[in-house]
Design a protein around this motif. Structure first.
Motif, PDB file in Angstrom:
ATOM      1  N   LYS A  16       3.541 -14.715   9.972  1.00 13.42           N
ATOM      2  CA  LYS A  16       2.728 -15.161   8.828  1.00 13.42           C
ATOM      3  C   LYS A  16       1.358 -14.494   8.843  1.00 13.42           C
ATOM      4  N   SER A  17       0.766 -14.390  10.019  1.00 15.77           N
ATOM      5  CA  SER A  17      -0.530 -13.732  10.134  1.00 15.77           C
ATOM      6  C   SER A  17      -0.419 -12.265   9.743  1.00 15.77           C
ATOM      7  N   TYR A  18       0.669 -11.620  10.171  1.00 12.60           N
ATOM      8  CA  TYR A  18       0.895 -10.207   9.842  1.00 12.60           C
ATOM      9  C   TYR A  18       1.110 -10.029   8.333  1.00 12.60           C
ATOM     10  N   VAL A  19       1.993 -10.817   7.765  1.00 15.19           N
ATOM     11  CA  VAL A  19       2.343 -10.680   6.349  1.00 15.19           C
ATOM     12  C   VAL A  19       1.134 -10.948   5.453  1.00 15.19           C
ATOM     13  N   ASN A  20       0.298 -11.908   5.838  1.00 16.86           N
ATOM     14  CA  ASN A  20      -0.864 -12.263   5.019  1.00 16.86           C
ATOM     15  C   ASN A  20      -2.144 -11.541   5.446  1.00 16.86           C
ATOM     16  N   GLN A  22      -5.342  -9.461   5.947  1.00 22.92           N
ATOM     17  CA  GLN A  22      -6.320  -8.854   5.048  1.00 22.92           C
ATOM     18  C   GLN A  22      -7.263  -7.933   5.811  1.00 22.92           C
ATOM     19  N   ASN A  23      -7.211  -8.002   7.148  1.00 23.43           N
ATOM     20  CA  ASN A  23      -8.078  -7.150   7.955  1.00 23.43           C
ATOM     21  C   ASN A  23      -7.535  -7.089   9.387  1.00 23.43           C
ATOM     22  N   ASP A  24      -8.196  -6.327  10.232  1.00 23.47           N
ATOM     23  CA  ASP A  24      -7.741  -6.160  11.618  1.00 23.47           C
ATOM     24  C   ASP A  24      -7.695  -7.471  12.397  1.00 23.47           C
ATOM     25  N   MET A  25      -8.594  -8.408  12.092  1.00 25.15           N
ATOM     26  CA  MET A  25      -8.580  -9.683  12.812  1.00 25.15           C
ATOM     27  C   MET A  25      -7.263 -10.432  12.607  1.00 25.15           C
ATOM     28  N   ASP A  26      -6.685 -10.312  11.424  1.00 28.76           N
ATOM     29  CA  ASP A  26      -5.394 -10.962  11.170  1.00 28.76           C
ATOM     30  C   ASP A  26      -4.293 -10.301  12.003  1.00 28.76           C
ATOM     31  N   TYR A  27      -4.339  -8.970  12.125  1.00 24.02           N
ATOM     32  CA  TYR A  27      -3.356  -8.267  12.958  1.00 24.02           C
ATOM     33  C   TYR A  27      -3.567  -8.599  14.437  1.00 24.02           C
ATOM     34  N   ILE A  28      -4.822  -8.721  14.832  1.00 23.16           N
ATOM     35  CA  ILE A  28      -5.128  -9.101  16.217  1.00 23.16           C
ATOM     36  C   ILE A  28      -4.573 -10.497  16.507  1.00 23.16           C
ATOM     37  N   GLN A  29      -4.736 -11.396  15.583  1.00 25.50           N
ATOM     38  CA  GLN A  29      -4.174 -12.744  15.747  1.00 25.50           C
ATOM     39  C   GLN A  29      -2.654 -12.659  15.898  1.00 25.50           C
ATOM     40  N   ALA A  30      -2.008 -11.839  15.083  1.00 27.24           N
ATOM     41  CA  ALA A  30      -0.553 -11.673  15.173  1.00 27.24           C
ATOM     42  C   ALA A  30      -0.155 -11.126  16.543  1.00 27.24           C
ATOM     43  N   ILE A  31      -0.907 -10.166  17.059  1.00 26.50           N
ATOM     44  CA  ILE A  31      -0.634  -9.588  18.379  1.00 26.50           C
ATOM     45  C   ILE A  31      -0.719 -10.663  19.453  1.00 26.50           C
ATOM     46  N   LEU A  32      -1.787 -11.451  19.418  1.00 27.20           N
ATOM     47  CA  LEU A  32      -1.988 -12.477  20.440  1.00 27.20           C
ATOM     48  C   LEU A  32      -0.931 -13.575  20.370  1.00 27.20           C
ATOM     49  N   LEU A  33      -0.541 -13.958  19.165  1.00 25.16           N
ATOM     50  CA  LEU A  33       0.492 -14.985  19.021  1.00 25.16           C
ATOM     51  C   LEU A  33       1.849 -14.478  19.504  1.00 25.16           C
ATOM     52  N   SER A 132       0.132  -1.496  13.565  1.00 23.04           N
ATOM     53  CA  SER A 132       1.358  -1.032  14.222  1.00 23.04           C
ATOM     54  C   SER A 132       1.572  -1.737  15.559  1.00 23.04           C
ATOM     55  N   GLU A 133       0.497  -2.068  16.249  1.00 26.54           N
ATOM     56  CA  GLU A 133       0.634  -2.822  17.502  1.00 26.54           C
ATOM     57  C   GLU A 133       1.225  -4.204  17.228  1.00 26.54           C
ATOM     58  N   ALA A 134       0.805  -4.826  16.126  1.00 29.34           N
ATOM     59  CA  ALA A 134       1.350  -6.133  15.750  1.00 29.34           C
ATOM     60  C   ALA A 134       2.840  -6.006  15.437  1.00 29.34           C
TER      61      ALA A 134
END
Length: 187
Positions: A16-20, A22-33, A132-134
């Motif tokens: 969900k974080s990845y799909v939604n 809007q910036n790198d912080m959202d991808y970082i959250q996806a990576i950590l989750l 891409s890391e996410a």
């Protein structure tokens, strides 16, 4: 609460974080989750003697390095197992694949690397293609969760429906192109 249920929920939240995003912080959250989910499932897979996504990557790299691969005209030729890798080479491949696969995830969780005399204050900047890391770690998390063997203590079918749909989707990101060939009706 069963940690396998937590792992499944972490994957859903990562997607969900990845799909939604809007910036790198959202991808970082996806990576950590997603990385946290892998942290739960990897030890279980090892206990079950089932290969993780990272171990499968390692196997592919070892096969490639043990093979003779070359072009013959416009044809790629692969002669498998033409070289013997030493135990040390296999260990190095395994270690470097693991470090590479989890490098950004681990770099996001920590500052400093005491074993390499890297102080925390010298390790505050991180540059990466977070999108891409996410993608990579989400795919690993889905693979690893789906590779688990469940026992009577965990009821997979009792997970929330959106998690079951996601985990049973072969393309959770919706980015693999649709095949152009006609689907087979007979085998």
């Amino acid at each position: 609460m069963d940690k396998r249920e937590i792992a499944a929920n972490l994957i859903l939240r990562a997607v969900k974080s990845y799909v939604n995003a809007q910036n790198d912080m959202d991808y970082i959250q996806a990576i950590l989750l997603a990385g946290s989910s892998v942290g739960i499932t990897e030890p279980l897979l090892k206990e079950q003697q089932t290969k993780t996504a990272t171990e499968k990557s390692t196997d592919v790299i070892m096969k490639m390095r043990a093979s003779d691969i070359f072009w013959e005209g416009n044809k790629l030729v692969i002669n498998q197992k033409t070289k013997n890798l030493s135990r040390r080479e296999r260990e190095d491949i395994s270690k470097s694949t693991r470090i590479f696969d989890r490098g950004i995830y681990n770099a996001l969780k920590h500052t400093g690397i005491p074993q390499q005399d890297l102080s925390p204050s010298d390790d505050v900047i991180i540059e990466a293609d977070f999108q891409s890391e996410a993608e990579e770690i989400i795919y690993d998390a889905v693979h690893d969760f789906n590779s688990l063997k469940f026992d009577e203590n965990f009821q997979y079918h009792q997970l929330p429906e959106d998690i079951i749909i996601l985990l049973n989707c072969s393309d959770p990101m919706g980015i693999i192109p649709e095949p152009v060939a006609k689907q087979r009706t007979h085998s």
